[in-house]
Write an enzyme that holds these catalytic residues in place. Structure first.
Site, PDB file in Angstrom:
ATOM      1  N   ASP A 145      -1.658  63.845  93.821  1.00  0.00           N
ATOM      2  CA  ASP A 145      -1.611  63.232  95.141  1.00  0.00           C
ATOM      3  C   ASP A 145      -1.407  64.366  96.134  1.00  0.00           C
ATOM      4  OD1 ASP A 145      -1.687  60.447  96.370  1.00  0.00           O
ATOM      5  OD2 ASP A 145      -0.110  61.443  97.506  1.00  0.00           O
ATOM      6  N   ASP A 190     -10.643  70.898 104.567  1.00  0.00           N
ATOM      7  CA  ASP A 190     -10.895  72.336 104.381  1.00  0.00           C
ATOM      8  C   ASP A 190     -11.656  72.924 105.566  1.00  0.00           C
ATOM      9  OD1 ASP A 190      -9.739  73.010 101.850  1.00  0.00           O
ATOM     10  OD2 ASP A 190     -11.326  71.862 100.882  1.00  0.00           O
TER      11      ASP A 190
END
Ligand code: IMP
Length: 196
Positions: A73, A155
């Protein structure tokens, strides 16, 4: 050591990175789909650790101890937003709109206040049901625009030094990432506890 682990995820990017990180260490990562099971646990925890354990336990129970299981997670924690989106990173915005939404929330915030981190908590459950957690973090900043072709979701706006993690090669990202750190900590534990 049992060299096969089932990853409790339907996220292809997480699975790819787990394989990139763990296969050079001799661990084969199966997806839950590879094992033929279908579970969709409700991730109603308030921490990364709670949610990774919810996912790992659901798959572990469905497999009845046949394989060890791990779940990841993870998310992005932004200081200027009081830690949001954090554990809610996957549900922060419709798919594909996460970065634009975060950039607009961060508009006007100066560089020194754009600090953020990626966090990853892994729950590993061995075939006897013993539970182990590993956590990894990487510190960075929220960029002012999306950059880079690699990686996934945040990202493109997560600056590690002067590059986004989407501008790093997969090997470079895995060597500094929250997921890389957590998975290497898990590997160390597996070596110590179960040997070769
Ligand atoms: P989870 O499936 O609830 O753990 O949600 C993880 C979410 O956090 C992902 O869907 C991404 O939005 C975000 N996230 C986690 N790790 C990364 C990463 O390495 N790069 C970019 N986004 C990430």
């Amino acid at each position: 050591m049992n060299k096969t682990v089932v990853m409790a995820t339907n996220n292809a990017d997480k699975l790819r990175e787990a394989r990139e990180i763990l296969s050079p260490l001799g661990i084969e990562v199966l997806s839950q789909r590879d094992t033929g099971i279908k579970v969709e646990p409700v991730e109603d925890g308030t921490t990364f650790a709670e949610n990774s354990e919810i996912k790992a336990r659901a798959v572990f129970e469905a497999l009845g101890g046949k394989y060890p299981v791990m779940a990841d997670d993870s998310g992005i924690v932004v200081d200027a937003l009081g830690g949001r989106p954090g554990v809610y990173s996957a549900r922060y915005a419709p798919s594909g709109e996460e970065c634009t939404k975060l950039l607009s929330e961060m508009e006007g915030i100066p560089d020194e206040k754009r600090t953020a981190r990626f966090v990853c908590n892994i729950t590993f459950i061995d075939t006897e049901g013993k539970v182990f957690h590993a956590e990894g973090k990487v510190e960075g900043r929220v960029a002012h625009e999306m950059r880079g072709e690699n990686g996934f979701v945040y990202d493109h706006i997560f600056l590690y030094g002067d590059k986004t993690t989407a501008e790093l090669s997969p090997e470079e990202k895995n060597s500094i990432s929250h997921r890389g750190a957590a998975m290497r900590a898990l590997y160390k534990h597996l070596e110590e506890r179960y040997g070769d």
